[in-house]
Write an enzyme that holds these catalytic residues in place. Structure first.
Site, PDB file in Angstrom:
ATOM      1  N   LYS A 128      16.121  47.901 -31.057  1.00 14.19           N
ATOM      2  CA  LYS A 128      15.030  47.913 -32.022  1.00 14.19           C
ATOM      3  C   LYS A 128      15.319  48.873 -33.175  1.00 14.19           C
ATOM      4  O   LYS A 128      14.636  48.879 -34.169  1.00 14.19           O
ATOM      5  CB  LYS A 128      13.698  48.223 -31.355  1.00 14.19           C
ATOM      6  CG  LYS A 128      13.672  49.349 -30.386  1.00 14.19           C
ATOM      7  CD  LYS A 128      12.319  49.383 -29.688  1.00 14.19           C
ATOM      8  CE  LYS A 128      12.456  49.896 -28.272  1.00 14.19           C
ATOM      9  NZ  LYS A 128      11.225  49.786 -27.535  1.00 14.19           N
TER      10      LYS A 128
HETATM   11  N1  GLU Z   1       8.260  49.882 -20.939  1.00 11.48           N
HETATM   12  C1  GLU Z   1       9.437  49.141 -20.656  1.00 11.48           C
HETATM   13  C2  GLU Z   1      10.024  48.715 -22.017  1.00 11.48           C
HETATM   14  O1  GLU Z   1       9.793  49.345 -22.949  1.00 11.48           O
HETATM   15  C3  GLU Z   1       9.111  47.967 -19.805  1.00 11.48           C
HETATM   16  C4  GLU Z   1      10.230  47.427 -18.976  1.00 11.48           C
HETATM   17  C5  GLU Z   1       9.678  46.476 -17.950  1.00 11.48           C
HETATM   18  O2  GLU Z   1       9.329  45.373 -18.346  1.00 11.48           O
HETATM   19  O3  GLU Z   1       9.564  46.866 -16.815  1.00 11.48           O
HETATM   20  O4  GLU Z   1      10.721  47.760 -22.182  1.00 11.48           O
END
Ligand code: GLU
Length: 606
Positions: A295
């Site tokens: 990103k």
């Molecule tokens: N918070 C995680 C991310 O930013 C999520 C990963 C998941 O889907 O477990 O991608």
């Protein structure tokens, strides 16, 4: 006496007609789904509860949009629910506007969620920073049951430990210094305010059964990893597991970068005695250099796709195909899908391994634009296509005005070198420019409607149609004319009457002038001008191979396109005249006439 036209340059006039666009068919690969035997790619027979759980540390990019989409599709294809959960446990890295932008970007793409921080739901709150008590409670349970312990080691001690471990050739994992602290001592030290974190007592790394990667075992031992940080916030691993369980998530589809963390998650599920959801890790998106997209690369941020004028349907379709494919034998055109079609075609047929992003977005955009043109949906025109086109025109025009203001009207930045002022009808009508708009919305919408079939993105659309938006400079006319007449020996109208370019322009002008102002629309213009234009002929000399050939070509439309659009491609000539309006069309005839006359004289004088 009729002035002679001196032909300059070599025989290089190109045909105006463009070669047909060649659409490449894409090959498909995938497993054939057995007709009656369910396999790993079959959809579950009961409603799935899925979630998209981004961390607000940046904006939605194509990788995260793809994850959101797959989870959305699984929920919708099985009659389940799609949950949006904001994982903001890393407070230091949280970007302030990431959460509002998340909603905005997902909505723009056309995704909606059944439960989420903004819409609520039965298992909320859906923002992890609002759930701290829950994590504290579940961490306490693990401590009580002996699956977790408080760790009082300081950062310096941990550093020293790591250095020693590495020096001795051991893996850099926590050495368990605080593991033997008796529970009552640990509780007292915590009650006295001694800084600490909570670690999970991970004595084995379970094998993960993944729907895509099958049995996955982490190489090397698992650490006694932290579940609650010193600041009282949970770590991603812990909050993620607690929430997926409490929110009754049945399937987790996420990028393959999380596969390595999944044994930790499964170990936590085991410690709690909970059944883990089914995991499907989808191949990582990589660029042509085989590097992971992130990103941090502005070019994959979905807002930049929106601002370029890419349709949301295109983008969803594009990311859908980055890691998911039809079975064998499916024709390429079936790749073009709306969101509803994706729901009906979806199964868990994911691609394993890295996925190189491709150029299929160009093909998909064309197809979705065609669909849009067919339906003519006014909301899509004004809501989706119009804003980026307007914004691009506004940007070029504002830059130009600014340039004139600071450097004087003679300055000619490259971008505007060939453009004159805005076409009168393209200027916002009086009173309509209150918000500082520089271009008429009605005019741009009309242009979009007549040329939508050629729309690829906002910048290329504006470039292609620049002479429908801005007036044409004399120098541009002059150069275009020189190109148009290269190889032309003589011009004539049937029957066999020799003509100069300026005569032909004058004749066309007189015909158009006759059309009543209230009849100025493409059909009447065509009716009036077509007989004349189809009577114009050019005797040409063309170089073919090593030799020269002579022939006669129709030249009326080349003439009209030169006058109306400086010989550049764009909408049909009669459509363009209607759009420009009678006054601007006649003005272009006058300018072109002057140039043709001057060029002919200049040529004769040489
Ligand atoms: N918070 C995680 C991310 O930013 C999520 C990963 C998941 O889907 O477990 O991608």
């Amino acid at each position: 006496m009729r002035s002679l036209y001196i032909i300059r340059g070599h025989l290089c006039r190109r045909l105006l007609a463009r070669p047909p666009h060649i659409i490449k068919r894409h090959k498909f690969s995938g497993r054939i789904k057995s007709a009656n035997k369910p396999n790993a790619s079959s959809l579950p027979s009961t409603p799935a509860r899925t979630r998209f759980a981004p961390s607000p540390t940046g904006y939605v990019h194509i990788g995260s949009l793809r994850t959101a989409l797959y989870n959305y599709l699984l929920a919708k294809a099985t009659g389940g629910q799609f949950v949006l959960r904001v994982e903001d446990t890393d407070q230091a890295r949280t970007v302030l506007d990431a959460e509002p932008r998340l909603y905005e970007d997902l909505k723009w793409a056309g995704l909606s969620w059944d439960e989420g921080p903004d819409v609520g739901g039965p298992y909320g709150p859906y923002r992890q920073s609002d759930r701290l008590e829950t994590y504290t409670k579940y961490a306490a349970r693990l401590i009580d049951e002996g699956h977790a312990y408080r760790c009082f080691c300081t950062a310096e001690q941990l550093d020293e430990m790591r250095t020693i471990s590495m020096r001795e050739g051991n893996p850099s994992i926590y050495n368990g210094t605080c593991l033997p602290i008796p529970p009552d001592v640990s509780a007292r030290r915590a009650a006295n305010g001694e800084p600490h974190c909570v670690r999970f007592r991970c004595d084995h790394a379970p094998v993960v059964n993944d729907l895509v990667y099958k049995a996955y075992a982490k190489p090397g031992p698992e650490d006694n990893f932290i579940i609650i940080k010193q600041d009282g916030f949970p770590t991603y691993h812990f909050a993620n597991v607690v929430d997926d369980h409490l929110m009754k998530i049945t399937h987790v589809i996420r990028g393959a970068e999380w596969l390595v963390s999944t044994p930790r998650h499964v170990a936590l599920y085991e410690a709690f005695g909970w059944t883990p959801p089914l995991f499907a890790h989808v191949g990582l998106l990589v660029n042509e250099e085989k590097q992971k997209l992130s990103k941090r690369h502005g070019d994959v941020d979905i807002a930049s796709w929106r601002d370029r004028g890419i349709l949301p349907a295109t983008l969803l379709n594009y990311v859908m195909l980055l890691g998911w494919s039809f079975g064998k034998g499916v024709k390429g055109r079936d790749e073009v899908m709306s969101l509803d079609e994706m729901v009906s075609k979806f199964d868990l047929r994911f691609t394993k391994g890295d996925i190189t992003v491709n150029q299929k977005d160009k093909f998909l955009q064309k197809e979705h634009v065609k669909r849009l043109a067919r339906t003519g949906d006014p909301a899509s025109f004004t809501g989706v296509l119009l804003p980026p086109v307007e914004a691009h025109i506004r940007k070029l025009e504002t830059e130009w005005q600014e340039c004139i203001r600071t450097e004087g009207a003679d300055s000619s930045p490259a971008a505007r070198e060939k453009l004159g002022p805005l076409v009168p009808l393209a200027r916002p009508p009086r009173g309509d420019g209150a918000d500082g708009d520089v271009v008429s919305r009605r005019y741009v919408e009309k242009l979009l409607r007549i040329d939508v079939e050629q729309y690829a993105d906002a910048a290329s659309f504006v470039l292609r149609n620049r002479y429908c938006i801005w007036t044409i400079r004399p120098a541009t006319y002059r150069k275009a004319l020189q190109r148009e007449v290269a190889g032309v020996l003589e011009l004539s109208t049937i029957p066999e009457t020799p003509r100069t370019v300026s005569e032909l322009v004058a004749m066309l002008r007189d015909i158009l002038q006759e059309i009543g102002d209230d009849l100025w629309e493409q059909h009447s213009i065509k009716e009036a001008a077509a007989p004349f234009l189809s009577s114009v002929r050019a005797r040409v000399e063309r170089q073919v191979g090593g030799g020269v050939t002579f022939g006669t070509e129709a030249w009326g439309y080349a003439l009209a396109r030169w006058v109306v659009a400086a010989s550049e491609p764009g909408p049909g000539i009669y459509c363009a005249m209607e759009l420009l309006g009678k006054a601007e069309t006649i003005r272009r005839m006058d300018v072109a006439h002057e140039i043709a006359t001057a060029e002919a004289l200049g040529g004769a004088a040489e």
